[in-house]
Enzyme design. Sequence first.
Site, PDB file in Angstrom:
ATOM      1  N   CYS A 191       0.824  -1.209   0.000  1.00  0.00           N
ATOM      2  CA  CYS A 191       0.000   0.000   0.000  1.00  0.00           C
ATOM      3  C   CYS A 191       0.859   1.260   0.000  1.00  0.00           C
ATOM      4  O   CYS A 191       2.052   1.236   0.285  1.00  0.00           O
ATOM      5  CB  CYS A 191      -0.916  -0.010   1.221  1.00  0.00           C
ATOM      6  SG  CYS A 191      -2.331   1.106   1.047  1.00  0.00           S
ATOM      7  N   ASP A 238      -5.886  -2.855  11.227  1.00  0.00           N
ATOM      8  CA  ASP A 238      -4.664  -2.063  11.275  1.00  0.00           C
ATOM      9  C   ASP A 238      -4.371  -1.668  12.719  1.00  0.00           C
ATOM     10  O   ASP A 238      -5.174  -1.901  13.630  1.00  0.00           O
ATOM     11  CB  ASP A 238      -4.859  -0.799  10.415  1.00  0.00           C
ATOM     12  CG  ASP A 238      -3.554  -0.178   9.953  1.00  0.00           C
ATOM     13  OD1 ASP A 238      -2.490  -0.594  10.440  1.00  0.00           O
ATOM     14  OD2 ASP A 238      -3.612   0.720   9.094  1.00  0.00           O
TER      15      ASP A 238
END
Length: 222
Positions: A24, A144
């Site tokens: 990412c 996360d």
Amino acid sequence: MNTALADRRLDARSQAGGVYVKICGLDTADNARVAVEAGADAIGVVMSASSSRGLDAARARRIVDAVGDAADTVLVTNDLGAREAAEVASRLGVTVLQLHGPAYSEASYREALHVMPRVWRATSLADAPSLQVGAHGEEALLLDAATPGSGETWDVAALDGSAIDGPWLLAGGLTPANVAAAIEVANPWGVDVSSGVESSRAVKDPGLIREFIGAAKHLQLR
């Protein structure tokens, strides 16, 4: 909801015997190509006013175009309205929209899904109202650290990954050195990394990208 390409991507783990890997916060088309060539299943581009990895539409489009259909392309945002984010994602031609954080309600996901057929929900254990994949209509769930994109680690042992039914990705503080151990502990369907493959803030390192993907997929790097 899923296309044939989505089905192939979502089946990556069972087909290849390894986890689904998303790199990412990509910064350049060249680094996106490195990730795909090394075996990444997805690359992410960030559009966020609050992120050092945030890109404008033109730069994000160059990265998405460089990947083509060789991997999933994911637009990640935490501050665009859900409908606006979905419209931007559609114009960029990405395959997935990832809405990140507690600002997005269940209604937000319904708005996004009117435009984008594939939407992921990203949250943390601190913020998640539900760890049920699909609770807001999302295709996959990403867990996360409390501060996304910070590179902070968190206690994945606190998570019983085997109890999460459906595709979910582990993120937060992962690096080439610790990703294999984190996979063994949490048993995620996939992993997501950004800061862990950077040479400096928001600058991706091709060597670290290759090392991370190899470690996550248990490949023998050349």
